[in-house]
Design a protein around this motif. Sequence first.
Motif, PDB file in Angstrom:
ATOM      1  N   PHE A  94      33.348  47.000  29.157  1.00  0.00           N
ATOM      2  CA  PHE A  94      32.010  46.429  29.265  1.00  0.00           C
ATOM      3  C   PHE A  94      31.261  46.577  27.941  1.00  0.00           C
ATOM      4  O   PHE A  94      30.664  45.619  27.428  1.00  0.00           O
ATOM      5  N   ASP A  95      31.286  47.765  27.367  1.00  0.00           N
ATOM      6  CA  ASP A  95      30.574  48.014  26.106  1.00  0.00           C
ATOM      7  C   ASP A  95      31.158  47.187  24.966  1.00  0.00           C
ATOM      8  O   ASP A  95      30.420  46.621  24.149  1.00  0.00           O
ATOM      9  N   ALA A  96      32.495  47.097  24.917  1.00  0.00           N
ATOM     10  CA  ALA A  96      33.143  46.337  23.843  1.00  0.00           C
ATOM     11  C   ALA A  96      32.833  44.852  23.965  1.00  0.00           C
ATOM     12  O   ALA A  96      32.547  44.178  22.964  1.00  0.00           O
ATOM     13  N   PHE A  97      32.892  44.318  25.182  1.00  0.00           N
ATOM     14  CA  PHE A  97      32.617  42.899  25.389  1.00  0.00           C
ATOM     15  C   PHE A  97      31.148  42.580  25.105  1.00  0.00           C
ATOM     16  O   PHE A  97      30.827  41.523  24.557  1.00  0.00           O
ATOM     17  N   LYS A  98      30.268  43.473  25.490  1.00  0.00           N
ATOM     18  CA  LYS A  98      28.843  43.260  25.223  1.00  0.00           C
ATOM     19  C   LYS A  98      28.572  43.236  23.723  1.00  0.00           C
ATOM     20  O   LYS A  98      27.783  42.420  23.234  1.00  0.00           O
ATOM     21  N   MET A 120      48.036  54.547  55.842  1.00  0.00           N
ATOM     22  CA  MET A 120      47.058  53.617  55.305  1.00  0.00           C
ATOM     23  C   MET A 120      46.264  54.298  54.193  1.00  0.00           C
ATOM     24  O   MET A 120      45.676  55.367  54.406  1.00  0.00           O
ATOM     25  N   GLU A 121      46.295  53.677  53.034  1.00  0.00           N
ATOM     26  CA  GLU A 121      45.560  54.183  51.872  1.00  0.00           C
ATOM     27  C   GLU A 121      44.597  53.093  51.413  1.00  0.00           C
ATOM     28  O   GLU A 121      44.599  51.978  51.937  1.00  0.00           O
ATOM     29  N   HIS A 122      43.785  53.415  50.413  1.00  0.00           N
ATOM     30  CA  HIS A 122      42.877  52.421  49.841  1.00  0.00           C
ATOM     31  C   HIS A 122      43.120  52.330  48.340  1.00  0.00           C
ATOM     32  O   HIS A 122      42.919  53.308  47.610  1.00  0.00           O
ATOM     33  N   ALA A 123      43.614  51.174  47.912  1.00  0.00           N
ATOM     34  CA  ALA A 123      43.755  50.908  46.482  1.00  0.00           C
ATOM     35  C   ALA A 123      42.376  50.573  45.934  1.00  0.00           C
ATOM     36  O   ALA A 123      41.704  49.680  46.446  1.00  0.00           O
ATOM     37  N   ARG A 124      41.964  51.277  44.897  1.00  0.00           N
ATOM     38  CA  ARG A 124      40.614  51.126  44.373  1.00  0.00           C
ATOM     39  C   ARG A 124      40.653  50.612  42.932  1.00  0.00           C
ATOM     40  O   ARG A 124      41.514  51.009  42.149  1.00  0.00           O
ATOM     41  N   PHE A 125      39.693  49.744  42.620  1.00  0.00           N
ATOM     42  CA  PHE A 125      39.648  49.073  41.323  1.00  0.00           C
ATOM     43  C   PHE A 125      38.214  49.027  40.799  1.00  0.00           C
ATOM     44  O   PHE A 125      37.259  49.090  41.570  1.00  0.00           O
ATOM     45  N   ARG A 126      38.103  48.865  39.487  1.00  0.00           N
ATOM     46  CA  ARG A 126      36.821  48.507  38.855  1.00  0.00           C
ATOM     47  C   ARG A 126      37.116  47.341  37.914  1.00  0.00           C
ATOM     48  O   ARG A 126      38.042  47.409  37.103  1.00  0.00           O
ATOM     49  N   THR A 127      36.360  46.280  38.049  1.00  0.00           N
ATOM     50  CA  THR A 127      36.587  45.099  37.220  1.00  0.00           C
ATOM     51  C   THR A 127      35.336  44.757  36.417  1.00  0.00           C
ATOM     52  O   THR A 127      34.219  45.121  36.788  1.00  0.00           O
ATOM     53  N   VAL A 128      35.560  44.052  35.319  1.00  0.00           N
ATOM     54  CA  VAL A 128      34.464  43.523  34.489  1.00  0.00           C
ATOM     55  C   VAL A 128      34.728  42.043  34.302  1.00  0.00           C
ATOM     56  O   VAL A 128      35.748  41.649  33.725  1.00  0.00           O
ATOM     57  N   ARG A 129      33.813  41.225  34.806  1.00  0.00           N
ATOM     58  CA  ARG A 129      33.965  39.776  34.726  1.00  0.00           C
ATOM     59  C   ARG A 129      33.123  39.214  33.589  1.00  0.00           C
ATOM     60  O   ARG A 129      32.082  39.759  33.222  1.00  0.00           O
ATOM     61  N   ILE A 130      33.600  38.097  33.055  1.00  0.00           N
ATOM     62  CA  ILE A 130      32.923  37.398  31.966  1.00  0.00           C
ATOM     63  C   ILE A 130      32.446  36.049  32.507  1.00  0.00           C
ATOM     64  O   ILE A 130      33.197  35.361  33.202  1.00  0.00           O
ATOM     65  N   PRO A 131      31.211  35.640  32.204  1.00  0.00           N
ATOM     66  CA  PRO A 131      30.728  34.357  32.733  1.00  0.00           C
ATOM     67  C   PRO A 131      31.496  33.164  32.167  1.00  0.00           C
ATOM     68  O   PRO A 131      32.139  33.253  31.115  1.00  0.00           O
ATOM     69  N   LYS A 132      31.398  32.038  32.872  1.00  0.00           N
ATOM     70  CA  LYS A 132      32.123  30.826  32.477  1.00  0.00           C
ATOM     71  C   LYS A 132      31.760  30.347  31.071  1.00  0.00           C
ATOM     72  O   LYS A 132      32.549  29.663  30.427  1.00  0.00           O
ATOM     73  N   THR A 133      30.570  30.682  30.624  1.00  0.00           N
ATOM     74  CA  THR A 133      30.137  30.246  29.298  1.00  0.00           C
ATOM     75  C   THR A 133      31.016  30.828  28.190  1.00  0.00           C
ATOM     76  O   THR A 133      30.987  30.343  27.057  1.00  0.00           O
ATOM     77  N   HIS A 134      31.780  31.853  28.502  1.00  0.00           N
ATOM     78  CA  HIS A 134      32.679  32.462  27.512  1.00  0.00           C
ATOM     79  C   HIS A 134      34.116  32.441  28.015  1.00  0.00           C
ATOM     80  O   HIS A 134      34.869  33.387  27.809  1.00  0.00           O
ATOM     81  N   MET A 135      34.494  31.352  28.652  1.00  0.00           N
ATOM     82  CA  MET A 135      35.831  31.226  29.233  1.00  0.00           C
ATOM     83  C   MET A 135      36.673  30.286  28.383  1.00  0.00           C
ATOM     84  O   MET A 135      36.476  29.076  28.422  1.00  0.00           O
ATOM     85  N   PRO A 136      37.608  30.813  27.596  1.00  0.00           N
ATOM     86  CA  PRO A 136      38.477  29.964  26.773  1.00  0.00           C
ATOM     87  C   PRO A 136      39.609  29.342  27.594  1.00  0.00           C
ATOM     88  O   PRO A 136      40.782  29.629  27.392  1.00  0.00           O
TER      89      PRO A 136
END
Length: 281
Positions: A94-98, A120-136
Amino acid sequence: MKRAVKGLDHVVVMVDGIDAAEAAYRKLGFQVQPRGFHRKLGTANHLMIFDKDYFEILGIVEDSPFNAERREWLQDGGGLANVALATDSADLAFDAFKAVGLQPDAPLSFDRAVEVAGRMEHARFRTVRIPKTHMPVVGFFVCEHLTPEFVYRSEWARHPNGARGILGVTVIAEQPAKWIVELEKYFGAGSVTRDGEGLVVDTGTQPIRYLTRQGYAQRYPGVTPVRPGDHPALLSVRVDSLAACEALLTTNGVKVSKPDAGRLIVPPSEAAHLTVEFRER
């Protein structure tokens, strides 16, 4: 040293009809994991796990603000929608992309239930999305695995077709060079090299190749792209034996083409609007 982006983690194939897509990928010889649900995101998925990466087919099960862009994208057909990038930390990414002006969304945490060794377990994630305006052309996002032991399981990486991992992604872009500046915001200065009229992007692991529509037609003769405009078009998968893979696909009645001795091409009609290339290397 921790890195914001350290290669390709997985790819996301959006499907309109997840039951049919699941059946299609079993027919292609993949071990398809049981359906998972992202309650927060309103989506369901099936994974094809490899040694160090994977790809998922993803369908909408409930409209939500989190999947609005995906629903809009599906209106023009499914296919390869996103490339998830591996990271040492969602916060670091997040910091690098910002810092480079990509205007990232704040890290998003979510999970999905998964059965592991009868529990039964829970797979956990954290994601950082980029808006379409910066989608190559490709929708990149970063995925931090908080519980990789519930995703990368050796028993899940055994596929009848001999698949072992992702070799790369191919993108159709009429003007590949216009994306160089944006791509280097993700992967760093010098990560993009020209290859004729196309580009090759060094992600840190598997490459992403940008081809013009003409270049794509030359490399993949007889394969009609699913979309008329620029889009991520093809996933390359490594197999142990191309001959064994071909024999299984033939037995299963899958249509394939073989432009040369080193490649098998499965058209979009056989793989939920994704073109799949099988190679040994």
